[in-house]
Design a protein around this motif. Structure first.
Motif, PDB file in Angstrom:
ATOM      1  N   LEU A  70     -54.192   4.410 -34.049  1.00 48.05           N
ATOM      2  CA  LEU A  70     -54.474   5.634 -33.165  1.00 48.05           C
ATOM      3  C   LEU A  70     -54.463   5.490 -31.607  1.00 48.05           C
ATOM      4  CD1 LEU A  70     -57.686   7.139 -35.191  1.00 48.05           C
ATOM      5  CD2 LEU A  70     -55.053   7.760 -35.211  1.00 48.05           C
ATOM      6  N   ALA A 105     -56.951   6.944 -39.204  1.00 49.15           N
ATOM      7  CA  ALA A 105     -55.708   5.890 -38.975  1.00 49.15           C
ATOM      8  C   ALA A 105     -54.979   5.881 -40.088  1.00 49.15           C
ATOM      9  CB  ALA A 105     -56.533   4.685 -38.405  1.00 49.15           C
ATOM     10  N   LYS A 108     -52.376   8.389 -40.737  1.00 46.57           N
ATOM     11  CA  LYS A 108     -51.063   8.312 -39.874  1.00 46.57           C
ATOM     12  C   LYS A 108     -50.110   7.270 -40.340  1.00 46.57           C
ATOM     13  CE  LYS A 108     -49.431   8.378 -35.184  1.00 46.57           C
ATOM     14  NZ  LYS A 108     -49.848   8.401 -33.886  1.00 46.57           N
ATOM     15  N   GLY A 111     -48.497   8.770 -43.472  1.00 45.78           N
ATOM     16  CA  GLY A 111     -47.706   9.568 -43.194  1.00 45.78           C
ATOM     17  C   GLY A 111     -46.331   9.188 -42.948  1.00 45.78           C
ATOM     18  N   ARG A 112     -46.339   7.720 -42.545  1.00 48.47           N
ATOM     19  CA  ARG A 112     -44.648   7.173 -42.338  1.00 48.47           C
ATOM     20  C   ARG A 112     -44.241   6.660 -43.541  1.00 48.47           C
ATOM     21  NH1 ARG A 112     -47.734   4.780 -37.602  1.00 48.47           N
ATOM     22  NH2 ARG A 112     -47.579   2.752 -38.418  1.00 48.47           N
ATOM     23  N   LEU A 179     -56.789  17.280 -35.497  1.00 48.12           N
ATOM     24  CA  LEU A 179     -55.631  17.146 -35.831  1.00 48.12           C
ATOM     25  C   LEU A 179     -54.496  18.194 -35.647  1.00 48.12           C
ATOM     26  CD1 LEU A 179     -55.853  15.196 -39.308  1.00 48.12           C
ATOM     27  CD2 LEU A 179     -55.498  14.148 -36.774  1.00 48.12           C
ATOM     28  N   ASN A 182     -52.748  17.602 -32.576  1.00 50.01           N
ATOM     29  CA  ASN A 182     -52.221  16.171 -32.322  1.00 50.01           C
ATOM     30  C   ASN A 182     -51.109  15.973 -33.133  1.00 50.01           C
ATOM     31  OD1 ASN A 182     -53.939  14.354 -30.202  1.00 50.01           O
ATOM     32  ND2 ASN A 182     -55.423  15.899 -31.238  1.00 50.01           N
ATOM     33  N   ASN A 183     -49.869  16.955 -33.388  1.00 53.03           N
ATOM     34  CA  ASN A 183     -48.913  16.587 -34.353  1.00 53.03           C
ATOM     35  C   ASN A 183     -49.579  16.358 -35.719  1.00 53.03           C
ATOM     36  OD1 ASN A 183     -47.305  16.718 -32.114  1.00 53.03           O
ATOM     37  ND2 ASN A 183     -47.833  14.543 -31.744  1.00 53.03           N
ATOM     38  N   ASP A 186     -47.812  14.564 -38.515  1.00 51.10           N
ATOM     39  CA  ASP A 186     -47.803  13.024 -38.649  1.00 51.10           C
ATOM     40  C   ASP A 186     -48.701  12.370 -39.367  1.00 51.10           C
ATOM     41  OD1 ASP A 186     -45.521  13.208 -36.916  1.00 51.10           O
ATOM     42  OD2 ASP A 186     -46.760  12.764 -35.069  1.00 51.10           O
ATOM     43  N   TYR A 187     -49.761  13.110 -39.853  1.00 51.94           N
ATOM     44  CA  TYR A 187     -50.831  12.624 -40.883  1.00 51.94           C
ATOM     45  C   TYR A 187     -50.992  13.156 -42.133  1.00 51.94           C
ATOM     46  CZ  TYR A 187     -52.576  11.539 -36.178  1.00 51.94           C
ATOM     47  OH  TYR A 187     -52.757  10.883 -34.934  1.00 51.94           O
ATOM     48  N   SER A 213     -57.098   8.874 -48.232  1.00 50.07           N
ATOM     49  CA  SER A 213     -57.194   7.830 -47.041  1.00 50.07           C
ATOM     50  C   SER A 213     -58.776   7.243 -47.125  1.00 50.07           C
ATOM     51  CB  SER A 213     -56.901   8.035 -45.852  1.00 50.07           C
ATOM     52  OG  SER A 213     -55.372   8.532 -45.711  1.00 50.07           O
TER      53      SER A 213
END
Length: 531
Positions: A70, A105, A108, A111-112, A179, A182-183, A186-187, A213
């Motif tokens: 983060l 965290a 995130k 999320g990728r 969130l 903060n985009n 992405d999460y 998570s």
């Protein structure tokens, strides 16, 4: 799915070898990663492992922390708002603010997972259990009404309900609003089965990812080896795949002794590269690392088992969504308890009520509020053995004081004297008070499971048709019930000891004496293990 996790583990090991070809990473050829039907991915000995042999070394730079994922600004905002606004209950310390930050965290990271480039942390995430598996083994997903049917009125259910409410409240009131700025996309883990509904709103997808998570965090981060300055927590790659057990499993009945062949057979040490033997290392390049080493000889085929810390069976259930059967058969299954007041104990006598209310006993609430307990026992802070040795714990002392004033036969001036001075002639009433406490514990045993016995619960939990959540809840109920029974048995023995004094005093004051036949018969012990 476990096959995919196994493949991801091998790819992660290959990645670590590439990133740390000569210093910082090591994995012994004597261990292997396998799939076991009862525990998913496990780590086993390919051949005999000797005591103090170094099995895994991981550089600290490869560990997953909130700080490594983060942005510092976001992390500080989350930590501050969660600590300030989240309603953490006084009786449950299982969830702490930093774990919520760490869960964000992890959001995130996962999320990728659908991105073209798989970075190291995403590679680590691919070794984790699927959402489907987590739903079987995590209380974050259990149906509240179904759990209540097993745990009924107990500290377990109160803590469970408070934790679930706290998770929802923290997400809705703190994490989601942060969130949004903060985009938020992405999460979101779009690959989760719960996120496949085309009509699902962004908030719903964020919540599904957050709960997954949080469940992952709890199952991957363990008390036994998370000795880290990073207060937000840490997950150690590869090491997290080693299954574990409570430290209690290696205790034997004789106080202070350990099993000759311990169940826990590996430990983790922190130092610098290279590790030589056991926890010993030689600092050659100022490279901080963590090492897993054998604490005893491990035979070929033996599973590596690490410490999860000093967990009770009910604590194990909350943390990992399961309880090993050998733990339930262990002699030390004492768990945290709450003792609820039988409404019939609340006195009508105005003077008795005044004395109790002066001691801050909320009589009307104790009678009407099913969630309000008379007393709480937190193990090991409240030790049964300590109480039996003659050092009365506050847990018992407060209830004994309540019972005497609420329902015991008293000398004529006792309530007036108590109201003026706060004192009681305790020795006069201990025999009756301890018996009435035995009755109170019996009341709580019946609140927990009605007429069901520990043997009934064990048989039901052993059924192949029992879902994972129900098996866990039944085994936890055994531990909770047996803890109540052990305290009840201890109180019955104290009642017998008090008879010698009370018989003389009862004769002096013309009272009837309750005989030993009035004490609940507990001589048979636990029907599961003979405890």
């Amino acid at each position: 799915m476990d096959v995919d996790r196994l493949q991801a583990t091998k790819l992660l090991i290959k990645r670590l070898h590439a990133d740390y070809p000569t210093e910082g990473f090591k994995i012994s050829p004597n261990i292997d990663f396998v799939i076991q039907s009862d525990s998913g991915v496990s780590v086993v000995a390919k051949q005999k492992i000797n005591k103090d042999e170094i099995l895994i070394v991981i550089p600290e730079a490869a560990r997953l922390t909130a700080r490594s994922i983060l942005p510092s600004r976001l992390m500080k905002q989350l930590s501050k708002d969660i600590a300030k606004k989240s309603q953490f209950q006084e009786l449950q310390k299982m969830l702490v603010p930093s774990e919520y930050t760490f869960a964000v965290a992890i959001m995130k990271v996962i999320g990728r997972k659908d991105s073209d480039r798989i970075d190291f942390y995403v590679g680590q995430a691919l070794t984790w259990p699927s959402e489907r598996l987590m739903k079987d083994t995590s209380w974050f997903y259990w149906d509240v009404s179904s759990v209540q049917q097993v745990w009924n009125q107990s500290r377990m259910f109160n803590d469970f309900e408070e934790l679930r409410a706290n998770v929802d409240s923290t997400f809705n009131n703190i994490i989601y609003p942060i969130l949004l700025k903060n985009n938020p996309d992405d999460y979101i883990d779009e690959s989760l089965p719960s996120n496949q509904d085309a009509g699902a709103a962004q908030k719903e997808k964020l919540y599904n990812t957050f709960v997954y998570s949080l469940a992952l965090l709890w199952s991957r981060s363990h008390e036994g080896y998370d000795k880290d300055d990073d207060s937000s927590g840490v997950i150690v790659p590869i090491v997290e795949l080693i299954n574990g057990h409570s430290d209690r499993i290696d205790e034997v009945v004789k106080k202070g002794k350990k099993n000759e062949t311990s169940v826990i057979n590996v430990s983790i040490a922190h130092g610098k590269w290279p590790f030589i033997r056991g926890s010993l290392f030689r600092d050659e390049c100022d490279l901080p690392c963590s090492a897993v080493y054998a604490t005893r000889d491990i035979d070929e085929g033996g599973e590596l088992i690490i410490s999860y810390g000093d967990l009770s069976p009910t604590g194990f259930a909350f943390k990992y969504g399961c309880i090993p059967m050998d733990f339930i058969k262990h002699h030390n299954i004492m768990s945290d308890l709450s003792i609820f007041c039988d409404p019939n104990l609340i006195p009508d006598c105005s003077m008795r009520r005044k004395c109790l209310e002066k001691k801050d006993f909320p009589l009307d609430e104790l009678k009407s509020n099913k969630k309000l307990a008379l007393a709480h026992c937190t193990w090991p802070d409240t030790s049964l053995q300590h109480d039996m040795d003659g050092y009365e714990t506050e847990f018992i002392a407060s209830m004994r004081h309540f019972i005497i004033l609420a329902s015991c036969r008293l000398m004529e001036d006792e309530t007036n004297r108590n109201y003026r001075t706060g004192k009681l002639r305790g020795l006069l009433y201990n025999s009756e008070a301890f018996r009435r406490l035995c009755d109170l514990f019996q009341y709580n045993i019946e609140l927990l499971g009605g007429e069901a016995s520990s043997a009934d619960d064990a048989a039901k939990a052993s059924s192949p048709d029992a879902p994972s959540w129900e098996k866990c809840c039944l085994l936890a109920r055994i531990a909770y019930r047996e803890s109540l029974l052990m305290w009840q048995r201890a109180l019955s023995l104290k009642a017998k000891d008090a008879d010698e004094n009370s018989a003389m005093l009862a004769t002096q004051f013309g009272w009837d004496v309750r005989t030993n036949s009035d004490i609940p018969s507990l001589g048979l012990g636990c029907q599961v293990c003979g405890r």
